[in-house]
Design a protein around this motif. Structure first.
Motif, PDB file in Angstrom:
ATOM      1  N   VAL A  41      85.322 -33.437  53.394  1.00  0.00           N
ATOM      2  CA  VAL A  41      83.976 -34.370  53.389  1.00  0.00           C
ATOM      3  C   VAL A  41      84.224 -35.234  52.284  1.00  0.00           C
ATOM      4  O   VAL A  41      83.854 -36.424  51.596  1.00  0.00           O
ATOM      5  CB  VAL A  41      82.935 -32.824  53.142  1.00  0.00           C
ATOM      6  CG1 VAL A  41      83.746 -32.538  51.497  1.00  0.00           C
ATOM      7  CG2 VAL A  41      81.673 -33.692  52.445  1.00  0.00           C
ATOM      8  N   ARG A  42      85.063 -34.928  50.838  1.00  0.00           N
ATOM      9  CA  ARG A  42      85.322 -35.586  50.673  1.00  0.00           C
ATOM     10  C   ARG A  42      86.127 -37.418  51.026  1.00  0.00           C
ATOM     11  O   ARG A  42      86.049 -38.413  50.115  1.00  0.00           O
ATOM     12  CB  ARG A  42      87.020 -35.660  49.225  1.00  0.00           C
ATOM     13  CG  ARG A  42      86.402 -33.899  48.635  1.00  0.00           C
ATOM     14  CD  ARG A  42      87.612 -33.810  47.832  1.00  0.00           C
ATOM     15  NE  ARG A  42      88.244 -34.991  47.141  1.00  0.00           N
ATOM     16  CZ  ARG A  42      89.131 -35.495  46.290  1.00  0.00           C
ATOM     17  NH1 ARG A  42      90.586 -34.221  46.912  1.00  0.00           N
ATOM     18  NH2 ARG A  42      90.245 -35.310  45.486  1.00  0.00           N
ATOM     19  N   VAL A  95      85.262 -38.464  54.322  1.00  0.00           N
ATOM     20  CA  VAL A  95      84.513 -38.673  54.485  1.00  0.00           C
ATOM     21  C   VAL A  95      83.287 -39.001  52.994  1.00  0.00           C
ATOM     22  O   VAL A  95      82.983 -40.639  53.826  1.00  0.00           O
ATOM     23  CB  VAL A  95      83.683 -38.028  55.206  1.00  0.00           C
ATOM     24  CG1 VAL A  95      82.314 -37.931  55.839  1.00  0.00           C
ATOM     25  CG2 VAL A  95      84.071 -37.360  56.035  1.00  0.00           C
ATOM     26  N   LYS A  96      83.360 -39.077  52.543  1.00  0.00           N
ATOM     27  CA  LYS A  96      82.328 -39.586  51.343  1.00  0.00           C
ATOM     28  C   LYS A  96      83.174 -41.368  50.711  1.00  0.00           C
ATOM     29  O   LYS A  96      82.408 -42.129  50.347  1.00  0.00           O
ATOM     30  CB  LYS A  96      82.294 -38.940  50.149  1.00  0.00           C
ATOM     31  CG  LYS A  96      80.749 -37.748  50.338  1.00  0.00           C
ATOM     32  CD  LYS A  96      80.834 -36.809  49.391  1.00  0.00           C
ATOM     33  CE  LYS A  96      79.851 -35.902  49.526  1.00  0.00           C
ATOM     34  NZ  LYS A  96      79.386 -34.504  48.673  1.00  0.00           N
ATOM     35  N   ILE A 105      82.489 -43.719  53.246  1.00  0.00           N
ATOM     36  CA  ILE A 105      81.017 -44.097  52.859  1.00  0.00           C
ATOM     37  C   ILE A 105      80.853 -44.887  52.741  1.00  0.00           C
ATOM     38  O   ILE A 105      80.276 -46.297  52.373  1.00  0.00           O
ATOM     39  CB  ILE A 105      80.445 -43.045  53.015  1.00  0.00           C
ATOM     40  CG1 ILE A 105      80.143 -42.307  54.527  1.00  0.00           C
ATOM     41  CG2 ILE A 105      78.980 -44.060  52.997  1.00  0.00           C
ATOM     42  CD1 ILE A 105      79.196 -41.409  54.403  1.00  0.00           C
ATOM     43  N   GLU A 106      80.904 -44.706  50.477  1.00  0.00           N
ATOM     44  CA  GLU A 106      81.305 -45.669  49.563  1.00  0.00           C
ATOM     45  C   GLU A 106      82.309 -46.519  49.903  1.00  0.00           C
ATOM     46  O   GLU A 106      81.532 -48.202  49.198  1.00  0.00           O
ATOM     47  CB  GLU A 106      81.621 -44.759  48.269  1.00  0.00           C
ATOM     48  CG  GLU A 106      81.641 -45.605  47.132  1.00  0.00           C
ATOM     49  CD  GLU A 106      81.732 -45.122  46.158  1.00  0.00           C
ATOM     50  OE1 GLU A 106      81.484 -44.868  44.901  1.00  0.00           O
ATOM     51  OE2 GLU A 106      82.221 -43.225  46.166  1.00  0.00           O
ATOM     52  N   GLU A 163      78.589 -29.712  55.834  1.00  0.00           N
ATOM     53  CA  GLU A 163      78.736 -30.348  54.477  1.00  0.00           C
ATOM     54  C   GLU A 163      78.507 -31.762  54.712  1.00  0.00           C
ATOM     55  O   GLU A 163      78.030 -33.396  54.290  1.00  0.00           O
ATOM     56  CB  GLU A 163      79.625 -30.597  53.821  1.00  0.00           C
ATOM     57  CG  GLU A 163      79.372 -29.278  52.702  1.00  0.00           C
ATOM     58  CD  GLU A 163      80.654 -29.224  51.748  1.00  0.00           C
ATOM     59  OE1 GLU A 163      80.557 -29.494  50.495  1.00  0.00           O
ATOM     60  OE2 GLU A 163      81.759 -28.066  51.835  1.00  0.00           O
ATOM     61  N   VAL A 164      79.984 -32.454  55.500  1.00  0.00           N
ATOM     62  CA  VAL A 164      79.852 -33.843  56.816  1.00  0.00           C
ATOM     63  C   VAL A 164      79.201 -34.155  57.034  1.00  0.00           C
ATOM     64  O   VAL A 164      78.822 -35.522  56.734  1.00  0.00           O
ATOM     65  CB  VAL A 164      81.764 -34.028  57.364  1.00  0.00           C
ATOM     66  CG1 VAL A 164      81.746 -34.944  58.317  1.00  0.00           C
ATOM     67  CG2 VAL A 164      82.452 -33.246  56.442  1.00  0.00           C
ATOM     68  N   ALA A 200      76.008 -35.462  54.720  1.00  0.00           N
ATOM     69  CA  ALA A 200      77.151 -36.442  53.516  1.00  0.00           C
ATOM     70  C   ALA A 200      76.589 -38.003  54.663  1.00  0.00           C
ATOM     71  O   ALA A 200      76.622 -38.643  54.463  1.00  0.00           O
ATOM     72  CB  ALA A 200      78.360 -36.337  53.666  1.00  0.00           C
ATOM     73  N   LYS A 243      72.790 -38.307  54.875  1.00  0.00           N
ATOM     74  CA  LYS A 243      72.421 -39.077  54.030  1.00  0.00           C
ATOM     75  C   LYS A 243      72.507 -39.794  54.196  1.00  0.00           C
ATOM     76  O   LYS A 243      72.162 -41.098  53.410  1.00  0.00           O
ATOM     77  CB  LYS A 243      72.778 -38.130  52.639  1.00  0.00           C
ATOM     78  CG  LYS A 243      72.443 -38.238  51.435  1.00  0.00           C
ATOM     79  CD  LYS A 243      73.191 -37.133  50.199  1.00  0.00           C
ATOM     80  CE  LYS A 243      71.974 -37.973  48.739  1.00  0.00           C
ATOM     81  NZ  LYS A 243      73.217 -37.166  47.800  1.00  0.00           N
ATOM     82  N   ALA A 244      73.861 -40.721  53.836  1.00  0.00           N
ATOM     83  CA  ALA A 244      74.378 -42.248  54.048  1.00  0.00           C
ATOM     84  C   ALA A 244      73.387 -43.320  55.259  1.00  0.00           C
ATOM     85  O   ALA A 244      73.570 -44.093  55.000  1.00  0.00           O
ATOM     86  CB  ALA A 244      75.692 -42.139  53.881  1.00  0.00           C
TER      87      ALA A 244
END
Length: 323
Positions: free
Chosen positions: A44-45, A47-48, A51-52, A78-79, A82, A85-86
């Motif tokens: 997930v880290r 992935v975020k 995305i960022e 969690e992924v 994320a 949400k994006a």
């Protein structure tokens, strides 16, 4: 985020994603990106961070799978959250028209199913074989996912290929727990395929004895006729499913039922040379004949017209009553 920070983060985070690369062949999932790999590994880290950094959310493999599809396939909640949400599309479809909810249901990842439903994923979208997420969960025997989808409002009577419902698909596989859940939810016991087969027919055809018992306890029609006037007992006898035949006979299935070719279940068993099935059906016929004669003799005695001497059946001469 600075480019340096991103590189450091990716260097620290992509170990699991790189390991995932080896799980899927290039022939199967070519053109997958780092975001696909990170999503599939549950990182997930990473992935975020991707995305960022502007990684495209809807990038597809050669089979049109998005990163969200990969996350759903592996059950990484969690992924999923994320990506959603994006702004990742909940309804993106693969080359087989499967959505993330389809694959989460197929794999039985209940938390992933919940997350996708809460995000607004469609319950009734159909894959190329017309299967909905509920069909997928039922066919694979995932009772919890089946119940969750049903409670969320999934149509219990939606028809997949050949007009099979979720109950048909669970019954044919012998997923008794799922069958019980669908029956409790109100699924039709008499739904028919394009060949007019009910869930009881398909369970009998495949010899799924426990499923047969569950369906009979729920009052499924024992003498339902599929195309060709075939009953569930015909199906079980033709395939030589001895225990299924016993269960249907115990429920008092008609032994003399004839299909469109005027063949009884026993005749079909003989034709297929199913020795044990033949024995079960012949013994059942003999028991019922003895019971019929006993009832007749009792009725005659009660009426004061008891038969003199022996009262025998020509078909079962061993079954005689002596006054």
């Amino acid at each position: 985020m600075s480019a340096l920070r991103l590189l450091v983060l990716l260097g620290a985070s992509f170990g699991a994603a790189d390991q995932f690369d080896g799980l899927l062949s290039d022939a199967t999932w070519s053109e997958r990106t780092r975001l696909h790999a990170a999503a599939a590994s549950g990182d997930v880290r990473a992935v975020k961070a991707l995305i960022e950094a502007g990684a495209p959310l809807e990038v597809q493999t050669d089979r049109k799978a998005t990163p969200l599809y990969f996350a759903a396939q592996q059950g990484h909640t969690e992924v999923i959250m994320a990506l959603v949400k994006a702004g990742a599309s909940l309804e993106a479809q693969t080359d087989r028209k499967m959505t993330p909810l389809h694959v989460a249901a197929h794999q039985g990842h209940m938390e992933a199913v919940k997350a996708l439903l809460e995000a607004g994923a469609s319950l009734e979208v159909q894959a190329e074989d017309k299967r909905t997420p509920l069909h997928m969960a039922a066919e694979q025997g995932h009772a919890e996912a089946t119940v969750g989808l049903a409670k969320a409002g999934a149509s219990l009577e939606a028809q997949a290929e050949d007009n099979r419902t979720a109950l048909h698909l669970a019954a044919v596989q012998g997923h008794t727990e799922v069958v019980i859940a669908l029956v409790k939810a109100g699924a039709s016991l008499e739904a028919q395929t394009d060949r007019k087969m009910t869930p009881l027919h398909v369970a009998a055809q495949q010899g799924k004895t426990e499923t047969i018992k569950v369906l009979l306890e729920a009052n499924a029609t024992l003498e339902a006729q599929a195309t060709g006037k075939v009953t569930p007992l015909h199906m079980a006898a033709f395939r030589g499913h001895v225990e299924a035949v016993k269960a249907l006979v115990m429920a008092n299935a008609t032994l003399e039922a004839q299909d469109v070719g005027e063949r009884t279940p026993l005749q079909l068993a003989v034709h297929q040379d199913h020795t044990e099935t033949i024995k079960v059906l012949e013994e059942a016929e003999a028991r019922r004949e003895r019971a019929r004669l006993a009832r007749l003799a009792h009725a005659l005695r009660k009426a004061g017209r008891a038969p003199q001497g022996q009262f025998c059946s020509t078909s079962t001469p061993q079954s005689c009553f002596v006054r």
